[in-house]
Structures are given as structure tokens and as C-alpha cells.
Design a protein around this motif. Structure first.
Motif, PDB file in Angstrom:
ATOM      1  N   GLN A  21       0.820  -1.206   0.000  1.00  0.00           N
ATOM      2  CA  GLN A  21       0.000   0.000   0.000  1.00  0.00           C
ATOM      3  C   GLN A  21       0.858   1.261   0.000  1.00  0.00           C
ATOM      4  O   GLN A  21       0.581   2.224  -0.728  1.00  0.00           O
ATOM      5  CB  GLN A  21      -0.939  -0.015   1.201  1.00  0.00           C
ATOM      6  N   ALA A  22       1.907   1.274   0.826  1.00  0.00           N
ATOM      7  CA  ALA A  22       2.765   2.460   0.906  1.00  0.00           C
ATOM      8  C   ALA A  22       3.475   2.715  -0.422  1.00  0.00           C
ATOM      9  O   ALA A  22       3.517   3.857  -0.911  1.00  0.00           O
ATOM     10  CB  ALA A  22       3.778   2.290   2.034  1.00  0.00           C
ATOM     11  N   PHE A  23       4.033   1.676  -1.024  1.00  0.00           N
ATOM     12  CA  PHE A  23       4.710   1.845  -2.310  1.00  0.00           C
ATOM     13  C   PHE A  23       3.717   2.250  -3.402  1.00  0.00           C
ATOM     14  O   PHE A  23       4.053   3.015  -4.318  1.00  0.00           O
ATOM     15  CB  PHE A  23       5.419   0.552  -2.719  1.00  0.00           C
ATOM     16  N   THR A  24       2.484   1.746  -3.311  1.00  0.00           N
ATOM     17  CA  THR A  24       1.463   2.091  -4.296  1.00  0.00           C
ATOM     18  C   THR A  24       1.145   3.577  -4.265  1.00  0.00           C
ATOM     19  O   THR A  24       0.910   4.202  -5.311  1.00  0.00           O
ATOM     20  CB  THR A  24       0.176   1.262  -4.062  1.00  0.00           C
ATOM     21  N   ILE A  25       1.124   4.161  -3.072  1.00  0.00           N
ATOM     22  CA  ILE A  25       0.852   5.595  -2.958  1.00  0.00           C
ATOM     23  C   ILE A  25       1.909   6.394  -3.718  1.00  0.00           C
ATOM     24  O   ILE A  25       1.600   7.322  -4.474  1.00  0.00           O
ATOM     25  CB  ILE A  25       0.803   6.022  -1.478  1.00  0.00           C
ATOM     26  N   VAL A  26       3.178   6.044  -3.519  1.00  0.00           N
ATOM     27  CA  VAL A  26       4.256   6.762  -4.219  1.00  0.00           C
ATOM     28  C   VAL A  26       4.147   6.534  -5.726  1.00  0.00           C
ATOM     29  O   VAL A  26       4.237   7.475  -6.522  1.00  0.00           O
ATOM     30  CB  VAL A  26       5.636   6.316  -3.711  1.00  0.00           C
ATOM     31  N   ALA A  27       3.933   5.274  -6.133  1.00  0.00           N
ATOM     32  CA  ALA A  27       3.875   4.940  -7.560  1.00  0.00           C
ATOM     33  C   ALA A  27       2.687   5.586  -8.256  1.00  0.00           C
ATOM     34  O   ALA A  27       2.787   6.006  -9.416  1.00  0.00           O
ATOM     35  CB  ALA A  27       3.820   3.420  -7.723  1.00  0.00           C
ATOM     36  N   THR A  28       1.567   5.679  -7.547  1.00  0.00           N
ATOM     37  CA  THR A  28       0.329   6.158  -8.166  1.00  0.00           C
ATOM     38  C   THR A  28       0.177   7.668  -8.077  1.00  0.00           C
ATOM     39  O   THR A  28      -0.130   8.330  -9.069  1.00  0.00           O
ATOM     40  CB  THR A  28      -0.888   5.493  -7.485  1.00  0.00           C
ATOM     41  N   ARG A  29       0.397   8.194  -6.896  1.00  0.00           N
ATOM     42  CA  ARG A  29       0.157   9.630  -6.670  1.00  0.00           C
ATOM     43  C   ARG A  29       1.363  10.498  -7.013  1.00  0.00           C
ATOM     44  O   ARG A  29       1.220  11.626  -7.453  1.00  0.00           O
ATOM     45  CB  ARG A  29      -0.239   9.834  -5.198  1.00  0.00           C
ATOM     46  N   PHE A  30       2.554   9.947  -6.808  1.00  0.00           N
ATOM     47  CA  PHE A  30       3.767  10.757  -6.970  1.00  0.00           C
ATOM     48  C   PHE A  30       4.695  10.151  -8.026  1.00  0.00           C
ATOM     49  O   PHE A  30       5.900  10.032  -7.817  1.00  0.00           O
ATOM     50  CB  PHE A  30       4.495  10.872  -5.633  1.00  0.00           C
ATOM     51  N   GLY A  31       4.124   9.775  -9.155  1.00  0.00           N
ATOM     52  CA  GLY A  31       4.902   9.133 -10.211  1.00  0.00           C
ATOM     53  C   GLY A  31       5.976  10.002 -10.809  1.00  0.00           C
ATOM     54  O   GLY A  31       6.887   9.498 -11.482  1.00  0.00           O
ATOM     55  N   ASP A  32       5.913  11.319 -10.592  1.00  0.00           N
ATOM     56  CA  ASP A  32       6.930  12.226 -11.119  1.00  0.00           C
ATOM     57  C   ASP A  32       7.943  12.640 -10.056  1.00  0.00           C
ATOM     58  O   ASP A  32       8.734  13.559 -10.264  1.00  0.00           O
ATOM     59  CB  ASP A  32       6.260  13.472 -11.723  1.00  0.00           C
ATOM     60  N   HIS A  33       7.923  11.966  -8.918  1.00  0.00           N
ATOM     61  CA  HIS A  33       8.895  12.263  -7.850  1.00  0.00           C
ATOM     62  C   HIS A  33      10.161  11.438  -8.066  1.00  0.00           C
ATOM     63  O   HIS A  33      10.123  10.358  -8.678  1.00  0.00           O
ATOM     64  CB  HIS A  33       8.274  11.938  -6.484  1.00  0.00           C
ATOM     65  N   ARG A  34      11.271  11.906  -7.533  1.00  0.00           N
ATOM     66  CA  ARG A  34      12.553  11.206  -7.728  1.00  0.00           C
ATOM     67  C   ARG A  34      12.576   9.827  -7.074  1.00  0.00           C
ATOM     68  O   ARG A  34      13.361   8.961  -7.466  1.00  0.00           O
ATOM     69  CB  ARG A  34      13.711  12.048  -7.187  1.00  0.00           C
ATOM     70  N   LYS A  35      11.710   9.591  -6.066  1.00  0.00           N
ATOM     71  CA  LYS A  35      11.658   8.276  -5.434  1.00  0.00           C
ATOM     72  C   LYS A  35      10.710   7.320  -6.144  1.00  0.00           C
ATOM     73  O   LYS A  35      10.645   6.138  -5.797  1.00  0.00           O
ATOM     74  CB  LYS A  35      11.216   8.403  -3.969  1.00  0.00           C
ATOM     75  N   ALA A  36       9.999   7.810  -7.146  1.00  0.00           N
ATOM     76  CA  ALA A  36       9.014   6.966  -7.827  1.00  0.00           C
ATOM     77  C   ALA A  36       9.629   5.720  -8.472  1.00  0.00           C
ATOM     78  O   ALA A  36       9.073   4.623  -8.327  1.00  0.00           O
ATOM     79  CB  ALA A  36       8.245   7.790  -8.862  1.00  0.00           C
ATOM     80  N   PRO A  37      10.759   5.832  -9.198  1.00  0.00           N
ATOM     81  CA  PRO A  37      11.324   4.606  -9.794  1.00  0.00           C
ATOM     82  C   PRO A  37      11.615   3.535  -8.746  1.00  0.00           C
ATOM     83  O   PRO A  37      11.290   2.355  -8.957  1.00  0.00           O
ATOM     84  CB  PRO A  37      12.615   5.109 -10.460  1.00  0.00           C
ATOM     85  N   ASP A  38      12.221   3.941  -7.635  1.00  0.00           N
ATOM     86  CA  ASP A  38      12.527   2.979  -6.576  1.00  0.00           C
ATOM     87  C   ASP A  38      11.244   2.395  -5.988  1.00  0.00           C
ATOM     88  O   ASP A  38      11.181   1.195  -5.667  1.00  0.00           O
ATOM     89  CB  ASP A  38      13.344   3.653  -5.461  1.00  0.00           C
ATOM     90  N   ALA A  39      10.231   3.245  -5.831  1.00  0.00           N
ATOM     91  CA  ALA A  39       8.973   2.788  -5.239  1.00  0.00           C
ATOM     92  C   ALA A  39       8.284   1.769  -6.138  1.00  0.00           C
ATOM     93  O   ALA A  39       7.761   0.752  -5.660  1.00  0.00           O
ATOM     94  CB  ALA A  39       8.043   3.977  -4.976  1.00  0.00           C
ATOM     95  N   VAL A  40       8.284   2.016  -7.452  1.00  0.00           N
ATOM     96  CA  VAL A  40       7.635   1.083  -8.373  1.00  0.00           C
ATOM     97  C   VAL A  40       8.394  -0.242  -8.384  1.00  0.00           C
ATOM     98  O   VAL A  40       7.789  -1.329  -8.397  1.00  0.00           O
ATOM     99  CB  VAL A  40       7.544   1.671  -9.795  1.00  0.00           C
ATOM    100  N   TYR A  41       9.724  -0.151  -8.377  1.00  0.00           N
ATOM    101  CA  TYR A  41      10.523  -1.382  -8.339  1.00  0.00           C
ATOM    102  C   TYR A  41      10.242  -2.168  -7.057  1.00  0.00           C
ATOM    103  O   TYR A  41      10.009  -3.387  -7.099  1.00  0.00           O
ATOM    104  CB  TYR A  41      12.010  -1.050  -8.437  1.00  0.00           C
TER     105      TYR A  41
END
Length: 245
Positions: free
Chosen positions: A181-201
């Protein structure tokens, strides 16, 4: 001598009424009776104190369980809210992408954007959390601090980081649904953030550990496609190559 006698009488006298104990002591003298009475009082007091501690610990465990459940529900609700917002925002964006991409409709790599810079106080709070995670390994305290951080500070660069680290800590604790759930928030809501690639991985890693291999593969492919120049993309390629092998 007194300590030995207390140990011998602990089981038999701790719950015995004081009057019965004194009656059994016979005529050994008022001094012996007084001493025995005092020892029984001590034992019964200690038993009461221990019972109180057990009850208090039981209440604490119940409170922690309720807090964990409430946090899980809160995180789940945030994902639902954010997913709804993203879905609405994606509708016009999808149409625009189709016009620009033509027949191929190939998605373009995501461009990162600048988020609100943290204040000095915010940075200090975040550094304290990092110490809990990286150095002290106090993951339960870190989870509490991360929730407090997210609730306290307006959406900004470190807020997104906090969501990401919430996923990392849950993953380290093998609480996979919460990590997802936590990683999904970053991947979904903040896909243009610098941590997004790491979060999706890491979302792909979490899904794989949950046995959701098809979705894990899809997430890994999206890392390679959306963030081709990131370190996460290299890791995702290695994952995909391993699955093909």
C-alpha cells in the motif's frame, strides 16, 4: 533465613487468607506470628502488583493492535482516494497522449518535477526518522514517526520520501500488504517524484513476495519503460531477465 522462609511459603501462602495462616502457626509466640503476618502481607502485595502489571500489559497490547488496524485502514483509504484522483486526472492525459503518439501510442518516460523543499524543522524530524531506521533499527518507532511526519507536514519532497520509507520498513518487517500500500501511494500519486522509480521497483518486489507474479512483472516492465535511466530500471531488468531464464 527470612528469604528462605519466604521462598518456601510463596506458593502455599500467597493466596491464603491471613487468618488461616496465623491459625496454622499455633502457639509459636506473638513475635513469630507478627513476622509471619508481615511476610504474608508482603507476598500478597507482590502478587497484586504482578497482576496489575499483567493487566496493564494486556491493555497496552490491545491498544497497539487497535492502532495497527486503524493505520492499515487509514493507509488503505488513502490509496483509494488517491487512485480515484489519479484516474480522473489520467482521462484527459490519456487522450492527449493518443493524439501525440499517433498509431504507436508509445508512452514517454516520466519527467521528474520539483516538490516543496523541506523546512529546517521538517529536515530535522526526517533525519531523526532515518536514524531510527538505518542506525538503531527501531522499526516500530520509525513507523510511528513516519505516520506522524506524514500527518504533520504539508505535501512536499520529504513527505513522499516518508511514504517510500514506510514501505521499506514494512517490507523489512515482512508486513507485505502494508508495504504494498505504501509503495502504491508513491507509484500512483507521486509518479513524477525522484523516489518513484525505486517505489515502483520495490512494489514489484513486494508483489512477487506476495505471489502476485504477473502484476510484479507488469510493474517491473513499467519501471524500465517509464524510468529507463534510473538505477531502479537496471534492477528491474535483472529481475525480468531472471524470470525469463
Amino acid at each position: 533465613m527470612r528469604k528462605s522462609l519466604m521462598a518456601a511459603l510463596l506458593t502455599s501462602l500467597a493466596f491464603m487468607p491471613v487468618g488461616s495462616a496465623l491459625a496454622q502457626s499455633g502457639g509459636s509466640g506473638s513475635q513469630a506470628n507478627a513476622e509471619l503476618f508481615y511476610m504474608i502481607q508482603q507476598l500478597q502485595g507482590e502478587v497484586r502488583r504482578l497482576q496489575g502489571r499483567v493487566e496493564e500489559q494486556g491493555h497496552q497490547i490491545e491498544r497497539l493492535t487497535e492502532q495497527a488496524r486503524d493505520r492499515y485502514i487509514d493507509l488503505d483509504q488513502r490509496i483509494l482516494d488517491l487512485s480515484a484522483k489519479v484516474s480522473e486526472a489520467d482521462k484527459p492525459a490519456t487522450a492527449a497522449s493518443a493524439e501525440q503518439g499517433g498509431a504507436q501510442g508509445q508512452p514517454q518516460p516520466v519527467k521528474q518535477k520539483e516538490y516543496r523543499a523541506p523546512t529546517a524543522e521538517e529536515k530535522k524530524a526526517y533525519d531523526t526518522i532515518q536514524t531510527l531506521i538505518r542506525e538503531e533499527k527501531k522499526f516500530n518507532e520509525a513507523i510511528n514517526a513516519l505516520y506522524d511526519f506524514i500527518d504533520r507536514y504539508d505535501e512536499g519532497d520529504l513527505t513522499v520520501n516518508a511514504y517510500y520509507w514506510l514501505g521499506e520498513v514494512y517490507l523489512a518487517e515482512d508486513q507485505l500488504e502494508q508495504a504494498k500500500q505504501a509503495f502504491t501511494i508513491v507509484a500512483t500519486r507521486f509518479g513524477d517524484h525522484r523516489k518513484a522509480p525505486d517505489a515502483v521497483y520495490k512494489l514489484g518486489v513486494t508483489l512477487d513476495r506476495l505471489g502476485e507474479t504477473a502484476e510484479a512483472k507488469r510493474r517491473m516492465e513499467s519501471v524500465v519503460r517509464k524510468y529507463p535511466d534510473s538505477n531502479a530500471a537496471s534492477l528491474a531488468k535483472s529481475y525480468l531477465d531472471g524470470k525469463r531464464g
